[in-house]
Design a protein around this motif. Structure first.
Motif, PDB file in Angstrom:
ATOM      1  N   LEU A   1       5.996  -4.488   3.968  1.00  0.00           N
ATOM      2  CA  LEU A   1       4.587  -4.507   3.580  1.00  0.00           C
ATOM      3  C   LEU A   1       4.445  -4.726   2.079  1.00  0.00           C
ATOM      4  O   LEU A   1       5.246  -4.233   1.282  1.00  0.00           O
ATOM      5  N   SER A   2       3.390  -5.434   1.710  1.00  0.00           N
ATOM      6  CA  SER A   2       3.087  -5.590   0.290  1.00  0.00           C
ATOM      7  C   SER A   2       2.280  -4.372  -0.170  1.00  0.00           C
ATOM      8  O   SER A   2       1.866  -3.533   0.635  1.00  0.00           O
ATOM      9  N   ASP A   3       2.023  -4.312  -1.456  1.00  0.00           N
ATOM     10  CA  ASP A   3       1.254  -3.203  -2.017  1.00  0.00           C
ATOM     11  C   ASP A   3      -0.158  -3.170  -1.434  1.00  0.00           C
ATOM     12  O   ASP A   3      -0.678  -2.114  -1.086  1.00  0.00           O
ATOM     13  N   PHE A   4      -0.764  -4.354  -1.300  1.00  0.00           N
ATOM     14  CA  PHE A   4      -2.117  -4.421  -0.759  1.00  0.00           C
ATOM     15  C   PHE A   4      -2.135  -4.026   0.715  1.00  0.00           C
ATOM     16  O   PHE A   4      -3.071  -3.355   1.172  1.00  0.00           O
ATOM     17  N   ASP A   5      -1.086  -4.405   1.480  1.00  0.00           N
ATOM     18  CA  ASP A   5      -0.996  -3.997   2.886  1.00  0.00           C
ATOM     19  C   ASP A   5      -0.884  -2.479   3.014  1.00  0.00           C
ATOM     20  O   ASP A   5      -1.501  -1.872   3.887  1.00  0.00           O
ATOM     21  N   ARG A   6      -0.101  -1.855   2.134  1.00  0.00           N
ATOM     22  CA  ARG A   6       0.011  -0.391   2.154  1.00  0.00           C
ATOM     23  C   ARG A   6      -1.330   0.254   1.816  1.00  0.00           C
ATOM     24  O   ARG A   6      -1.704   1.265   2.403  1.00  0.00           O
ATOM     25  N   PHE A   7      -2.074  -0.343   0.891  1.00  0.00           N
ATOM     26  CA  PHE A   7      -3.400   0.168   0.538  1.00  0.00           C
ATOM     27  C   PHE A   7      -4.350   0.079   1.731  1.00  0.00           C
ATOM     28  O   PHE A   7      -5.058   1.039   2.046  1.00  0.00           O
ATOM     29  N   LYS A   8      -4.360  -1.075   2.431  1.00  0.00           N
ATOM     30  CA  LYS A   8      -5.224  -1.237   3.601  1.00  0.00           C
ATOM     31  C   LYS A   8      -4.848  -0.236   4.687  1.00  0.00           C
ATOM     32  O   LYS A   8      -5.726   0.345   5.337  1.00  0.00           O
ATOM     33  N   LEU A   9      -3.564  -0.021   4.872  1.00  0.00           N
ATOM     34  CA  LEU A   9      -3.104   0.942   5.865  1.00  0.00           C
ATOM     35  C   LEU A   9      -3.569   2.350   5.521  1.00  0.00           C
ATOM     36  O   LEU A   9      -4.027   3.091   6.393  1.00  0.00           O
ATOM     37  N   MET A  10      -3.495   2.702   4.236  1.00  0.00           N
ATOM     38  CA  MET A  10      -3.957   4.022   3.804  1.00  0.00           C
ATOM     39  C   MET A  10      -5.449   4.189   4.091  1.00  0.00           C
ATOM     40  O   MET A  10      -5.879   5.228   4.574  1.00  0.00           O
ATOM     41  N   ARG A  11      -6.250   3.159   3.806  1.00  0.00           N
ATOM     42  CA  ARG A  11      -7.689   3.229   4.045  1.00  0.00           C
ATOM     43  C   ARG A  11      -7.994   3.382   5.541  1.00  0.00           C
ATOM     44  O   ARG A  11      -8.889   4.151   5.917  1.00  0.00           O
ATOM     45  N   LEU A  12      -7.278   2.645   6.390  1.00  0.00           N
ATOM     46  CA  LEU A  12      -7.492   2.748   7.834  1.00  0.00           C
ATOM     47  C   LEU A  12      -7.131   4.136   8.353  1.00  0.00           C
ATOM     48  O   LEU A  12      -7.854   4.706   9.184  1.00  0.00           O
ATOM     49  N   LYS A  13      -6.031   4.694   7.853  1.00  0.00           N
ATOM     50  CA  LYS A  13      -5.646   6.048   8.265  1.00  0.00           C
ATOM     51  C   LYS A  13      -6.701   7.063   7.830  1.00  0.00           C
ATOM     52  O   LYS A  13      -7.007   8.010   8.559  1.00  0.00           O
ATOM     53  N   LYS A  14      -7.256   6.857   6.643  1.00  0.00           N
ATOM     54  CA  LYS A  14      -8.292   7.752   6.132  1.00  0.00           C
ATOM     55  C   LYS A  14      -9.548   7.696   7.007  1.00  0.00           C
ATOM     56  O   LYS A  14     -10.141   8.726   7.337  1.00  0.00           O
ATOM     57  N   GLN A  15      -9.950   6.484   7.406  1.00  0.00           N
ATOM     58  CA  GLN A  15     -11.105   6.324   8.281  1.00  0.00           C
ATOM     59  C   GLN A  15     -10.862   6.995   9.627  1.00  0.00           C
ATOM     60  O   GLN A  15     -11.744   7.678  10.161  1.00  0.00           O
ATOM     61  N   GLN A  16      -9.677   6.801  10.176  1.00  0.00           N
ATOM     62  CA  GLN A  16      -9.341   7.412  11.464  1.00  0.00           C
ATOM     63  C   GLN A  16      -9.380   8.935  11.356  1.00  0.00           C
ATOM     64  O   GLN A  16      -9.910   9.620  12.230  1.00  0.00           O
ATOM     65  N   ARG A  17      -8.843   9.461  10.275  1.00  0.00           N
ATOM     66  CA  ARG A  17      -8.816  10.909  10.078  1.00  0.00           C
ATOM     67  C   ARG A  17     -10.235  11.464   9.987  1.00  0.00           C
ATOM     68  O   ARG A  17     -10.534  12.528  10.532  1.00  0.00           O
ATOM     69  N   ASN A  18     -11.132  10.747   9.318  1.00  0.00           N
ATOM     70  CA  ASN A  18     -12.519  11.203   9.202  1.00  0.00           C
ATOM     71  C   ASN A  18     -13.209  11.247  10.558  1.00  0.00           C
ATOM     72  O   ASN A  18     -13.949  12.185  10.860  1.00  0.00           O
TER      73      ASN A  18
END
Length: 138
Positions: A107-124
């Protein structure tokens, strides 16, 4: 009587290569050389026939039954296709974990960032649903 070891070195045992040029690929034990080495071959995974030390491999739970010693590469390929060894390996949790680790490392840095955001949305979303259930229960 229960044995302490479940994975024994035997002809037909599928191994995962951990070191060398073929690291991460699976192969089958074709013959046993001595207490430290075996001859392996992996015609369906691109592993050439070679002598390899046991310390450079990990035994898996998959065994090709009734595989004759020193079987040829073409015959071994037929055995592996008939037993669907590669498919059985890909269904294991071990193979899935290795694949996920490989995908994550690419994964690139931007892909890791997108993954973090998706996990955050799911957690919410999950947290909101849990809060609603707790409120109803109280």
């Amino acid at each position: 009587m229960q044995r302490s070891f479940k994975r024994l070195v035997e002809v037909g045992r599928v191994v995962l290569i951990t070191h060398g040029a073929d690291a991460g690929k699976i192969a089958t034990i074709v013959d046993i050389v001595d207490h430290n080495r075996a001859i392996i071959d992996g015609p369906t995974t691109g592993v050439t026939r070679q002598v390899i030390a046991y310390k450079n491999t990990v035994l898996t739970d998959i065994v090709v039954k009734r595989l004759p010693r020193t079987v040829g590469t073409k015959a071994l390929a037929k055995f592996l296709e008939k037993e669907q060894v590669v498919e059985a390996w890909q269904k294991t949790a071990w193979a899935k974990k290795l694949d996920a680790r490989k995908r994550r490392s690419n994964l690139s840095d931007f892909d890791r960032f997108k993954l973090m955001r998706l996990k955050k949305q799911q957690r919410n979303v999950v947290d909101r649903q849990i809060a609603l259930l707790r409120k109803e229960r109280a």
